[in-house]
Write a protein that holds these residues in place. Structure first.
Motif, short mmCIF file in Angstrom:
data_model
loop_
_atom_site.label_atom_id
_atom_site.label_comp_id
_atom_site.label_asym_id
_atom_site.label_seq_id
_atom_site.Cartn_x
_atom_site.Cartn_y
_atom_site.Cartn_z
N ARG A 127 31.53 28.85 33.72
CA ARG A 127 32.43 27.74 34.05
C ARG A 127 31.83 26.84 35.14
O ARG A 127 31.92 25.61 35.06
N GLY A 128 31.21 27.44 36.13
CA GLY A 128 30.61 26.65 37.19
C GLY A 128 29.49 25.75 36.70
O GLY A 128 29.31 24.63 37.20
N VAL A 152 31.80 18.40 42.93
CA VAL A 152 32.11 19.69 42.29
C VAL A 152 33.57 20.03 42.49
O VAL A 152 34.27 20.46 41.55
N THR A 156 36.33 20.45 39.61
CA THR A 156 36.97 21.76 39.54
C THR A 156 38.48 21.61 39.51
O THR A 156 39.18 22.30 38.75
#
Length: 212
Positions: A127-128, A152, A156
């Motif tokens: 996922r990252g 990020v 997210t």
């Protein structure tokens, strides 16, 4: 390096690979050996491209698929390598497996993978890493590490739940080889080298043994 790997490698230099008439099958065998022997990233390969001024660029990327259609890897299409690949349609690869004392060099034509292929691979990424594909403006100037971390965090939050779609600018390339050279270390630098060449992807391979 263990004695077993050294001894096995020496056995494999006996000339077996020089008798092969099919480079894709040979590459698959060597990649399988590397997967057992290399301590880190057996799929790592150097990718060489040329920019608009004709200057070469090279960097390490990871092989994600290899079969008779070619060698597949993924990247940001807006990055330096993405733009160079889209512009020239040509590239070269180099695999070097030090523990096996083997090297494979590949040159050929580059094309984009299908959206279906890119989606399928993208969905397998952590996922990252999928968030990172959105957050990173790869190869472009970055004013600070904080700016990247902020991006990020923003993506997210945007994709906090559910699936993360693949960015349109993130996809894959397939290098269709016209040349594949296999190299194996031998004593006194009298190495084994075999070159497979073809004029196009639809034609058969010719094979030539080369001086070291």
């Amino acid at each position: 390096m263990s004695d077993k790997i050294q001894n096995d490698s020496a056995t494999l230099t006996s000339g077996d690979f020089t008798e092969s008439s099919e480079p894709f099958r040979l590459f698959a065998d060597w990649l399988s050996d590397a997967s057992d022997a290399e301590l880190n990233d057996p799929t790592a390969m150097a990718l060489a491209t040329v920019d608009e001024d004709g200057l070469p660029n090279i960097r390490m990327v990871l092989l994600k698929d290899a079969d008779e259609t070619g060698f597949v890897f993924y990247t940001n299409y807006e990055s330096a390598k993405g733009q160079e690949l889209l512009s020239s349609g040509k590239a070269a690869l180099c695999f070097h497996w030090k523990s096996l004392r083997r090297q494979v060099r590949v040159r050929g034509l580059v094309s984009s993978v299908t959206n279906e292929e890119a989606d399928t691979y993208y969905d397998t990424r952590p996922r990252g890493s999928r968030i990172g594909a959105w957050a990173s403006k790869q190869s472009r100037p970055l004013e600070s590490r904080f700016a990247l971390e902020k991006a990020v965090a923003e993506y997210t939050a945007r994709y906090a739940v559910g699936s993360i779609p693949r960015p349109e600018h993130w996809s894959g390339f397939r290098l269709t080889p016209l040349e594949i050279e296999f190299w194996h270390d031998r004593k006194f630098r009298l190495h084994d080298r075999v070159m497979f060449k073809r004029a196009s992807a639809s034609e058969s391979w010719s094979k030539t043994r080369l001086y070291p």
